[in-house]
Design an enzyme around this catalytic site. Structure first.
Site, PDB file in Angstrom:
ATOM      1  N   LYS A   1       0.815  -1.282   0.052  1.00 27.39           N
ATOM      2  CA  LYS A   1       0.003   0.052  -0.043  1.00 27.39           C
ATOM      3  C   LYS A   1       0.756   1.404   0.011  1.00 27.39           C
ATOM      4  CE  LYS A   1      -4.326  -1.517   1.284  1.00 27.39           C
ATOM      5  NZ  LYS A   1      -4.985  -1.264  -0.095  1.00 27.39           N
TER       6      LYS A   1
ATOM      7  N   ARG B   1     -11.128  -8.050  -6.130  1.00 28.65           N
ATOM      8  CA  ARG B   1     -11.708  -8.484  -7.351  1.00 28.65           C
ATOM      9  C   ARG B   1     -11.399  -9.705  -7.616  1.00 28.65           C
ATOM     10  NH1 ARG B   1      -9.734  -3.449 -10.584  1.00 28.65           N
ATOM     11  NH2 ARG B   1      -9.522  -2.837  -8.581  1.00 28.65           N
TER      12      ARG B   1
HETATM   13  N1  BES Z   1      -9.005  -2.967   0.196  1.00 32.51           N
HETATM   14  C1  BES Z   1      -8.811  -1.932  -0.735  1.00 32.51           C
HETATM   15  C2  BES Z   1      -9.731  -0.877  -0.876  1.00 32.51           C
HETATM   16  C3  BES Z   1     -10.186   0.271   0.164  1.00 32.51           C
HETATM   17  C4  BES Z   1      -9.661   1.393   0.167  1.00 32.51           C
HETATM   18  C5  BES Z   1     -10.745  -0.204   1.194  1.00 32.51           C
HETATM   19  C6  BES Z   1     -10.136   2.416   1.401  1.00 32.51           C
HETATM   20  C7  BES Z   1     -11.112   0.522   2.429  1.00 32.51           C
HETATM   21  C8  BES Z   1     -10.596   1.824   2.152  1.00 32.51           C
HETATM   22  C9  BES Z   1      -8.462  -2.586  -2.268  1.00 32.51           C
HETATM   23  O1  BES Z   1      -8.046  -3.856  -1.998  1.00 32.51           O
HETATM   24  C10 BES Z   1      -7.260  -1.714  -2.751  1.00 32.51           C
HETATM   25  O2  BES Z   1      -6.291  -1.665  -2.331  1.00 32.51           O
HETATM   26  N2  BES Z   1      -7.815  -1.227  -3.919  1.00 32.51           N
HETATM   27  C11 BES Z   1      -7.016  -0.539  -4.732  1.00 32.51           C
HETATM   28  C12 BES Z   1      -7.264  -0.914  -6.105  1.00 32.51           C
HETATM   29  C13 BES Z   1      -6.097  -0.252  -7.105  1.00 32.51           C
HETATM   30  C14 BES Z   1      -4.761  -0.968  -6.918  1.00 32.51           C
HETATM   31  C15 BES Z   1      -6.480  -0.558  -8.425  1.00 32.51           C
HETATM   32  C16 BES Z   1      -7.399   1.116  -4.571  1.00 32.51           C
HETATM   33  O3  BES Z   1      -8.537   1.325  -4.689  1.00 32.51           O
HETATM   34  O4  BES Z   1      -6.501   1.864  -4.530  1.00 32.51           O
HETATM   35 ZN    ZN Z   2      -5.976  -4.108  -1.969  1.00 32.42          ZN
END
Ligand code: BES
Ligand code: ZN
Ligand code: ZN
Length: 477
Positions: free
Chosen positions: A258, A333
């Site tokens: 992250k 996803r």
């Molecule tokens: N778990 C996250 C999304 C999320 C963001 C949940 C904030 C709760 C609060 C998800 O798995 C993720 O990391 N999504 C990414 C996708 C991207 C890499 C295409 C995102 O939204 O940044």
């Molecule tokens: Zn994620």
């Protein structure tokens, strides 16, 4: 649940009471108060103050004036918020038991009590001094003829289920690993009477659920695939309705660690979609709704361990689709896709998935609503949106126009798991759509599932979003 609620036939001056009233009509009050108290009450009503406080040695009485909103939905929300606000008075006077008496023409006892119960929630498991921290309020009695047992019991079922969902989200992954989550689901199944089947890693491997297995590769904890089923005699739907929930018990992003500062701090919430659908199953079974419902929860943590799946990998999903992984943080996803493919075997009449899927959904709606999209009929969408207003978990629809799908084209595989720099919530939805062949709605709850600070009756951390929404939808189904 933290608060015990019952209906009472007595309205006793020795009980602490909250009397719900309209400002315009205080005729009822002469039976309760002396002339000085009545004078004070009228003054409060005129001065536009939300409640009057009339303490006596034998008991406290609060008179709560309820506001009317622009819509029925707003009026109910005003009542929930007012119920929650009264909790600070209750805490201040260390009240343990209170009777809610209705003298208002607006029938708002249930939403008012709902706000009290939702706001009185606490997650104190990890405090050594939890008994000192526990709220004083233990019991609420309701004195109002128009409140029937069935509606009250249904409310209590769904509130209990909401607390269960909040607890699951609030549990850190140091406790709630995928296997432990399955144990929790099993014990809920036993308690509330729905069937639970859990696939372990071997079974998931034998099914070749490549999405779940790939996400799990960087973890030392095995994944799980949970199947919950509520099938009462006399179910009114011929083909089942399937719920799917993202059960990532912790999301580090994997090797695409992250990137945003502190964003990992609250990633225990990445199973909030799973908590929502499991909570909904609890409420549905507890209230014995006459519907055949199946719930699928793919579950693992997402970590950058030694064998972790990597950007550039091509993986083969459960349905055979090959996916080029361009970002291991887009893991939700992948696990959902395998569950959505599994759902096809039931020939479902409707599939609803809940997931903390994208930061882009949180950016779009903030904590005030839930973004959704899908292929179900307009009628179903309208009913969902109505439920959203009824429980104040409001929905915003986004489109699944085919052009968004272009962003998922890969040079070396059928699709990739990452879209372009914009509309990330929609491209995630397009990815999921690829694995569906039935009427389907996808709810991205990333914004509303978890709060960094409390908001009225929604506590800090897990909100339990989705449980009340789904239950209301199924009650009307
Ligand atoms: N778990 C996250 C999304 C999320 C963001 C949940 C904030 C709760 C609060 C998800 O798995 C993720 O990391 N999504 C990414 C996708 C991207 C890499 C295409 C995102 O939204 O940044
Ligand atoms: Zn994620
Ligand atoms: Zn995630």
């Amino acid at each position: 649940m933290n608060t015990n609620v019952s209906v009472t036939k007595s309205n006793n001056r020795k009980d602490n009471r909250i009397i719900l009233s309209d400002k315009e009509n205080l005729a009822w009050a002469s039976k309760y108060f002396n002339s000085d108290e009545l004078k004070y009450l009228k003054k409060v009503a005129k001065d536009d103050i939300s409640f009057a406080f009339i303490p006596r040695a034998e008991a406290y009485t609060f008179v709560q004036f309820l506001k009317k909103g622009k819509t029925v939905s707003d009026t109910h929300e005003e009542a929930r918020v007012a119920g929650n606000e009264m909790l600070s008075e209750i805490a201040h006077y260390k009240i343990t038991s209170i009777t809610v008496v209705n003298h208002s023409k607006k029938k708002l006892v249930l939403p008012y009590v709902e706000g009290m119960i939702l706001g009185n929630y606490q997650f104190l498991k990890y405090f050594n001094d939890r008994s000192e921290k526990t709220n004083s309020l233990k019991s609420i009695k309701v004195w109002e003829k128009s409140v029937d047992r069935k509606s009250l019991n249904e409310l209590l079922s769904v509130l209990d289920a909401t607390m269960i969902a909040r607890n699951l989200v609030n549990e850190p992954q140091s406790y709630l690993s995928a296997p432990t989550f399955s144990k929790e689901i099993k014990s809920l199944g036993k308690k509330y009477g729905f069937k639970v089947t859990v696939f372990d890693k071997k079974k998931i491997e034998s099914l070749k659920m490549g999405g779940i297995l790939s996400v799990n590769m960087g973890s030392i904890t095995p994944p799980r695939f949970n199947i919950l089923e509520w099938k009462p005699k006399g179910a009114t739907n011929k083909r089942p309705i399937v719920l799917v929930g993202k059960g990532i018990v912790y999301d580090t992003g994997g090797l695409s660690l992250k990137p945003t500062a502190n964003s990992m701090d609250f990633m225990k919430c990445d199973m909030a979609g799973a908590a929502a659908v499991v909570g909904a199953m609890v409420a549905i079974a507890d209230a014995k709704l006459p519907l055949h419902i199946i719930c699928l929860v793919p579950s693992t943590d997402n970590r950058p361990g030694l064998n972790a799946y990597a950007p550039g990998d091509v993986i083969t999903m459960y349905d055979g689709t090959t996916v080029e992984v361009m970002n291991t943080d887009a893991e939700g996803r992948l696990v959902l896709a395998d569950a959505l493919h599994y759902a096809k075997r039931y020939k479902p009449e409707l599939v609803l998935d809940f997931a903390t899927l994208t930061g882009s959904a949180a950016a779009a709606a903030g904590q005030e609503g839930v973004c959704y999209m899908g292929t179900a009929e307009q009628k179903t969408k309208q009913k969902m949106e109505n439920s959203g207003y009824a429980v104040y978990e409001r929905l915003i629809e986004f489109p699944l126009w085919k052009e968004y799908g272009e962003q998922l084209k890969s040079n070396i595989a059928d699709i990739k798991n990452l879209g372009g720099p914009t509309s990330g919530m929609i491209t995630a939805g397009k990815f999921l759509e690829h694995f569906t062949d039935y009427p389907w709605l996808h709810f991205d709850v990333a914004g509303a599932a978890y709060l960094k600070s409390s908001d009225a009756y929604r506590p800090k951390e897990g909100t339990g979003v989705g449980v009340r929404l789904l239950f209301d939808f199924f009650k009307q189904y």
